[in-house]
Design a protein around this motif. Structure first.
Motif, PDB file in Angstrom:
ATOM      1  N   GLY A   1       0.709  -1.399   0.067  1.00 28.50           N
ATOM      2  CA  GLY A   1      -0.031  -0.014   0.211  1.00 28.50           C
ATOM      3  C   GLY A   1       0.906   1.180  -0.096  1.00 28.50           C
ATOM      4  N   TYR A   2       2.248   1.056   0.201  1.00 28.60           N
ATOM      5  CA  TYR A   2       2.894   2.423   0.421  1.00 28.60           C
ATOM      6  C   TYR A   2       3.847   2.854  -0.752  1.00 28.60           C
ATOM      7  CZ  TYR A   2       0.984   0.646   4.863  1.00 28.60           C
ATOM      8  OH  TYR A   2       0.292   0.177   5.990  1.00 28.60           O
ATOM      9  N   SER A   3       3.994   1.991  -1.732  1.00 28.87           N
ATOM     10  CA  SER A   3       5.113   2.202  -2.661  1.00 28.87           C
ATOM     11  C   SER A   3       4.985   3.507  -3.266  1.00 28.87           C
ATOM     12  CB  SER A   3       4.925   1.082  -3.739  1.00 28.87           C
ATOM     13  OG  SER A   3       3.789   0.949  -4.379  1.00 28.87           O
ATOM     14  N   LEU A   4       3.598   4.011  -3.768  1.00 28.26           N
ATOM     15  CA  LEU A   4       3.503   5.204  -4.906  1.00 28.26           C
ATOM     16  C   LEU A   4       3.899   6.505  -3.706  1.00 28.26           C
ATOM     17  CD1 LEU A   4       3.148   5.985  -7.455  1.00 28.26           C
ATOM     18  CD2 LEU A   4       0.560   6.007  -6.985  1.00 28.26           C
ATOM     19  N   ALA A   5       3.284   6.348  -2.501  1.00 28.71           N
ATOM     20  CA  ALA A   5       3.830   7.563  -1.506  1.00 28.71           C
ATOM     21  C   ALA A   5       5.178   7.569  -1.292  1.00 28.71           C
ATOM     22  CB  ALA A   5       3.091   7.394  -0.384  1.00 28.71           C
ATOM     23  N   HIS A   6       5.917   6.509  -1.166  1.00 27.67           N
ATOM     24  CA  HIS A   6       7.389   6.579  -0.956  1.00 27.67           C
ATOM     25  C   HIS A   6       8.116   7.094  -2.025  1.00 27.67           C
ATOM     26  CE1 HIS A   6       7.293   3.042   2.435  1.00 27.67           C
ATOM     27  NE2 HIS A   6       7.110   4.321   2.849  1.00 27.67           N
ATOM     28  N   ALA A   7       7.420   6.635  -3.397  1.00 25.46           N
ATOM     29  CA  ALA A   7       8.051   7.319  -4.670  1.00 25.46           C
ATOM     30  C   ALA A   7       8.059   8.550  -4.939  1.00 25.46           C
ATOM     31  CB  ALA A   7       7.464   6.456  -5.733  1.00 25.46           C
TER      32      ALA A   7
ATOM     33  N   GLY B   1      -2.826  -6.372  -6.687  1.00 22.77           N
ATOM     34  CA  GLY B   1      -3.532  -6.540  -5.311  1.00 22.77           C
ATOM     35  C   GLY B   1      -3.053  -5.319  -4.435  1.00 22.77           C
ATOM     36  N   GLU B   2      -1.711  -4.658  -4.643  1.00 21.49           N
ATOM     37  CA  GLU B   2      -1.400  -3.521  -3.482  1.00 21.49           C
ATOM     38  C   GLU B   2      -2.402  -2.523  -4.065  1.00 21.49           C
ATOM     39  OE1 GLU B   2       2.313  -1.057  -2.780  1.00 21.49           O
ATOM     40  OE2 GLU B   2       2.250  -1.697  -4.751  1.00 21.49           O
ATOM     41  N   ALA B   3      -2.850  -2.380  -5.422  1.00 21.37           N
ATOM     42  CA  ALA B   3      -3.881  -1.203  -5.962  1.00 21.37           C
ATOM     43  C   ALA B   3      -5.310  -1.348  -5.078  1.00 21.37           C
ATOM     44  CB  ALA B   3      -3.722  -1.211  -7.371  1.00 21.37           C
ATOM     45  N   GLU B   4      -5.487  -2.413  -4.590  1.00 21.52           N
ATOM     46  CA  GLU B   4      -6.839  -2.471  -3.733  1.00 21.52           C
ATOM     47  C   GLU B   4      -6.902  -1.732  -2.341  1.00 21.52           C
ATOM     48  OE1 GLU B   4      -8.183  -6.441  -3.834  1.00 21.52           O
ATOM     49  OE2 GLU B   4      -7.882  -6.497  -6.170  1.00 21.52           O
ATOM     50  N   THR B   5      -5.770  -1.536  -1.893  1.00 25.86           N
ATOM     51  CA  THR B   5      -5.575  -0.892  -0.698  1.00 25.86           C
ATOM     52  C   THR B   5      -5.906   0.415  -0.449  1.00 25.86           C
ATOM     53  OG1 THR B   5      -3.016  -0.466  -0.645  1.00 25.86           O
ATOM     54  CG2 THR B   5      -3.620  -2.550   0.045  1.00 25.86           C
ATOM     55  N   GLY B   6      -6.173   1.047   0.669  1.00 27.72           N
ATOM     56  CA  GLY B   6      -6.614   2.383   0.888  1.00 27.72           C
ATOM     57  C   GLY B   6      -5.405   3.194   0.716  1.00 27.72           C
ATOM     58  N   PRO B   7      -4.344   3.013   1.337  1.00 29.41           N
ATOM     59  CA  PRO B   7      -3.201   4.045   1.038  1.00 29.41           C
ATOM     60  C   PRO B   7      -2.718   4.249  -0.202  1.00 29.41           C
ATOM     61  CG  PRO B   7      -2.934   2.522   3.051  1.00 29.41           C
ATOM     62  CD  PRO B   7      -4.033   2.031   2.433  1.00 29.41           C
TER      63      PRO B   7
ATOM     64  N   MET C   1      -2.465  16.958   2.750  1.00 27.36           N
ATOM     65  CA  MET C   1      -3.257  16.385   2.177  1.00 27.36           C
ATOM     66  C   MET C   1      -3.919  15.510   3.228  1.00 27.36           C
ATOM     67  SD  MET C   1      -3.313  13.632  -0.857  1.00 27.36           S
ATOM     68  CE  MET C   1      -4.692  12.524  -1.490  1.00 27.36           C
ATOM     69  N   LEU C   2      -5.047  15.348   3.352  1.00 31.17           N
ATOM     70  CA  LEU C   2      -5.965  14.934   4.273  1.00 31.17           C
ATOM     71  C   LEU C   2      -6.091  13.324   4.316  1.00 31.17           C
ATOM     72  CD1 LEU C   2      -7.373  15.871   6.870  1.00 31.17           C
ATOM     73  CD2 LEU C   2      -9.601  16.023   5.469  1.00 31.17           C
ATOM     74  N   SER C   3      -4.806  12.885   4.443  1.00 27.82           N
ATOM     75  CA  SER C   3      -4.598  11.429   4.558  1.00 27.82           C
ATOM     76  C   SER C   3      -3.320  10.995   5.302  1.00 27.82           C
ATOM     77  CB  SER C   3      -4.404  10.920   3.236  1.00 27.82           C
ATOM     78  OG  SER C   3      -3.672   9.573   3.264  1.00 27.82           O
ATOM     79  N   GLU C   4      -3.403  10.628   6.381  1.00 27.74           N
ATOM     80  CA  GLU C   4      -2.508  10.399   7.489  1.00 27.74           C
ATOM     81  C   GLU C   4      -1.373   9.583   6.451  1.00 27.74           C
ATOM     82  OE1 GLU C   4      -5.244  12.098  10.030  1.00 27.74           O
ATOM     83  OE2 GLU C   4      -5.415  10.738   8.416  1.00 27.74           O
ATOM     84  N   HIS C   5      -1.951   8.372   5.870  1.00 27.29           N
ATOM     85  CA  HIS C   5      -1.210   7.604   4.974  1.00 27.29           C
ATOM     86  C   HIS C   5      -0.199   8.238   4.041  1.00 27.29           C
ATOM     87  CE1 HIS C   5      -4.480   4.672   6.220  1.00 27.29           C
ATOM     88  NE2 HIS C   5      -3.288   3.909   6.776  1.00 27.29           N
ATOM     89  N   GLN C   6      -0.483   9.188   3.371  1.00 21.56           N
ATOM     90  CA  GLN C   6      -0.257   9.794   2.295  1.00 21.56           C
ATOM     91  C   GLN C   6       1.055  10.555   2.929  1.00 21.56           C
ATOM     92  OE1 GLN C   6       0.232   9.724  -1.113  1.00 21.56           O
ATOM     93  NE2 GLN C   6      -1.117  11.059  -1.803  1.00 21.56           N
ATOM     94  N   CYS C   7       0.741  11.355   4.059  1.00 25.33           N
ATOM     95  CA  CYS C   7       1.722  12.144   4.674  1.00 25.33           C
ATOM     96  C   CYS C   7       2.900  11.266   5.278  1.00 25.33           C
ATOM     97  CB  CYS C   7       1.184  12.888   5.729  1.00 25.33           C
ATOM     98  SG  CYS C   7      -0.076  14.478   5.260  1.00 25.33           S
TER      99      CYS C   7
END
Length: 787
Positions: free
Chosen positions: A147-153, A172-178, A456-462
């Motif tokens: 779930g975190y690869s694109l935010a890390h990128a 499969g990862e693309a189905e996760t919320g983050p 951005m109103l996403s703790e995952h993204q931040c």
């Protein structure tokens, strides 16, 4: 692009690299010996436990081979982020092929013995994990959790103008919320001073045992989805290797041309609006090039290829099937007599740091430069007498961070889910705005395309952005409401595991610490109610390794300044700072605050009455509101019992409560006993859940006399002081707790109980009638340690 399309000979070399990487990947899953198959495959050559994930690996290898060609052809720097992290054998295989692996692990050379060692170590005791991990050269992404690869990128691309991050997103990862929210990170990437992210959505159709969502929607719908996210999608689809090689090479040439054109225009003419960045959809069979059928059932292109395609080697025909599969890659054509990759194969790899496994951004500590930090004393409050001044501590911290930002405009960013202003960091907006490359309307304030405040109103993204930013060699800080930082609990777990593993790897250099400010905390959520009341992130963090985590509870602005400066200088840590944003009493001048923070714990002589004598009781506190209530309780005790000898202890660094063998900041037993005594009652007012203090101190000699007051899941929309009353941490309960436990005060206990009951009754009647706290609470000021 002016470069000619890839020649047939070049694509043959790409195919050879792909076959070699696939062979090495399968070998890691299966082989213990006989790495080049120069003997007939026998059971003794196989691992006793077959572990690993094959299904996603051929696609990752396919992309790696093509990116190698593109890097050389277009002279670009590419960081490879593998979202399907269980494709670990592929990333290890490619790092060995290009030579990086043998450089950082000399015992695993580019020869037959090195290959044997490479195979044996994979998912083997004393070896390496099955997923992409810190041990993998070229990685900044712990692949064990999706779930975190694109935010890390995107985090790695910020302020990294010469870098392209190729981020492979598993379906499969693309189905996760983050991951789903991470597609929107393109609204924050500025082509003038940032690098580029090339998302590659890898559709192989299946998760562990079922189909994936994005692989089962029409192509037009998927294209519309990606277009709606703001990308220009390019599709590479098929299962015929020769056709797919040509299509992927041409597509990469096209998308790199798009990226270069976007950046060239922005860097010559200035930012002119949000670009539509390219992305690739790669649709290929799961377990591509693996066995088509096992035990009469389809394997390649199905969910059965997800992990180990041929599992039970004791079954008839399985060993022969494995032998046929491995030999289909023609290892003799790929590796010479010594076992090294043949020269034609090595020629495809980029050189030096252009190799993706050797990209400097994947070892961010090697690029890290110290922040230019101002002297915290410049921002210190002149508190005068303890408690005489009231101020918003985090607003003072924001002024310090403004100057940190001003002095580090290329390697420092702040991250927050829409809470920078709420948590009183407004001052940073004087030197840099909130970042957005999306549409900005005339009425918007403090928003700009070159802003360095990432909201951005996403703790995952931040969290993901900040992790990627830190791991690629920069510095940052995350501000969040205390209750909602729990949203990234699992991400913090993974980062802590990364730091622990990386610290044991010689070639991994220390990175800047992951720093949190948790404000809008539990004791000042009287207007938001129970949904905003949860101090448990501290407990969660303290489950991690002691060498990684730190928790600080500064009681006022000057201690907050000292702690913040320390955290920004630290490396390889997860630092959690908890501090309130509401106006509150200020206790220490800067010199005293710095000394107190350096110790992490100490007696506040000015607040106690015991002096150098052994106290009758100890009143301890950790956290800004608990400190206020503890001091108010102390003053009540002085007013009622002039002869009481009381010691007041404040804890800034929670880790000091542990013994040294449990945490490097822990106090030795003699020092702890000198503070807390060995037999006197200790009443402890703590910011969070009381059980944590008992957990940290249960080995101490005086633990039986320790009585902790803290949050106990009570309270909703009410007054600030009532929050402390409902949870039993108010000054009256602390006063009573001391009276009940000091033997000399036994005759006064009945009167003390009546006093406390009367004040709490008055409090309840007042707030229910007027909606605010009693005047004696609102107007309370510290008078000193006397009657």
């Amino acid at each position: 692009m002016t470069e000619a399309a890839a020649s047939a000979a070049t694509l043959d070399a790409v195919d050879a690299w792909w076959r070699a990487a696939n062979y090495l990947s399968a070998g890691q899953i299966y082989l213990l010996d006989n790495p080049l198959l120069r003997e007939a495959l026998a059971p003794a050559h196989l691992k006793p436990r077959l572990l690993g994930h094959w299904g996603t690996t051929p696609g990752l290898n396919f992309l790696y081979a093509h990116l190698n060609r593109a890097i050389v052809a277009h002279d670009v720097s590419v960081l490879y982020v593998a979202g399907p992290g269980h494709g670990g054998p592929g990333l290890v295989a490619n790092a060995w092929l290009d030579g990086t692996y043998s450089e950082v692990y000399p015992a695993i050379g580019q020869d037959a013995d090195g290959m044997r060692r490479l195979f044996k170590q994979f998912s083997f005791p004393g070896g390496i994990p099955s997923h992409v991990a810190p041990e993998t050269p070229g990685s900044i992404h712990e692949g064990g959790e999706l779930g975190y690869s694109l935010a890390h990128a995107f985090g790695a691309a910020f302020d990294n103008p010469g870098l392209i991050v190729a981020c492979v997103v598993g379906d499969g990862e693309a189905e996760t919320g983050p991951l789903a929210t991470s597609w929107h990170a393109n609204k924050f990437l500025n082509p003038v001073h940032d690098g580029a992210v090339l998302p590659i959505l890898h559709l192989n159709g299946y998760k562990i045992a079922g189909p994936t969502v994005l692989a089962r929607i029409p192509r037009a719908e998927l294209a519309a989805l990606m277009t709606g996210y703001g990308y220009e999608p390019f599709f590479v689809e098929g299962d015929d290797p020769r056709a797919m090689h040509r299509l992927m090479a041409d597509t990469l040439d096209t998308v790199l041309a798009r990226i270069r054109a976007i950046q060239a225009e922005a860097r010559s003419a200035g930012f002119g609006g949000r670009p539509r960045w390219p992305m690739i959809v790669l649709r290929s069979p799961k377990g591509w090039t693996g066995p088509r059928e096992v035990d009469g059932k389809p394997n390649e292109g199905t969910w059965r290829a997800h992990q180990v395609p041929i599992g039970a080697m004791e079954r008839d025909g399985h060993l022969a099937l494995l032998d046929t599969w491995l030999r289909s890659y023609a290892p003799a054509e790929l590796f010479d007599e010594a076992g090294a990759p043949r020269a034609a194969l090595r020629a495809l790899a980029p050189s030096g740091t252009r190799r993706m496994s050797a990209n400097p951004s994947a070892n961010g500590g090697a690029l890290l430069r110290d922040l230019v930090l101002p002297d915290p004393a410049q921002f210190a409050l002149d508190v005068g007498a303890p408690g005489a001044l009231r101020a918003e501590s985090t607003r003072v911290q924001g002024q310090y961070l403004r100057e940190v930002m001003r002095a580090n405009m290329h390697n420092f960013r702040l991250f927050s889910p829409d809470e920078t202003t709420s948590n009183r960091w407004d001052a940073v907006l004087e030197v840099s705005q909130r970042c957005s490359v999306a549409e900005i309307l005339p009425g918007d304030e403090h928003i700009a395309a070159d802003g360095r405040v990432m909201e951005m109103l996403s703790e995952h993204q931040c969290q993901g952005w900040l992790e990627g930013y830190l791991l690629s060699g920069r510095h940052g800080m995350f501000s969040c409401y205390e209750a909602f930082i729990h949203i990234v609990d699992s991400m913090v777990n993974q980062h802590a595991k990364w730091l622990k593993a990386a610290a044991a790897i010689a070639w991994r250099r220390p990175v800047a610490s992951l720093n949190y400010l948790l404000s809008s905390h539990v004791w000042r959520q009287d207007h938001n109610g129970a949904s905003h009341q949860d101090p448990g992130f501290i407990d969660h963090v303290l489950n991690k390794k002691a060498e990684i985590v730190r928790v600080y509870l500064p009681p006022d602005a000057n201690t907050l300044l000292a702690v913040t400066d320390h955290c920004l200088r630290s490396r390889n840590r997860i630092n959690v700072i908890v501090a309130g944003k509401q106006p509150a009493e200020q206790w220490l001048d800067m010199a005293a605050a710095s000394a107190h923070c350096a110790r992490g714990i100490g007696v506040w002589e000015w607040a106690g009455s015991a002096g150098a004598h052994e106290p009758d009781a100890v009143l301890a506190c950790a956290g800004d509101v608990p400190t206020l209530e503890a001091l108010a309780a102390a003053q009540l005790l002085y007013e009622h019992f002039a002869d009481l000898k009381l010691r007041v202890i404040n804890v800034v660094d929670l880790m000091t409560l542990q013994p040294p063998h449990a945490h490097p900041h822990g106090l030795p037993d003699p020092a702890f006993d000198a503070l807390f005594t060995v037999d006197k009652p200790v009443v402890f007012a703590y910011h969070g859940y009381p059980a944590l203090i008992h957990r940290l101190t249960y080995r101490r000699s005086n633990h039986a006399n320790l009585h902790v007051h803290g949050f106990r899941e009570e309270g909703s929309t009410t007054t600030p002081f009532d929050m402390t009353v409902l949870n039993g941490i108010d000054r009256f309960r602390l006063f009573a707790a001391v009276v009940e436990r000091v033997p000399a005060l036994a005759p006064a206990r009945a009167a003390a109980r009546q006093f406390v009951a009367a004040r709490l009754d008055a409090h309840r009647r007042h707030i229910e009638q007027y909606g605010i706290d009693l005047p004696e609470i609102l107007a309370w000021r510290w008078k000193g340690a006397g009657p």
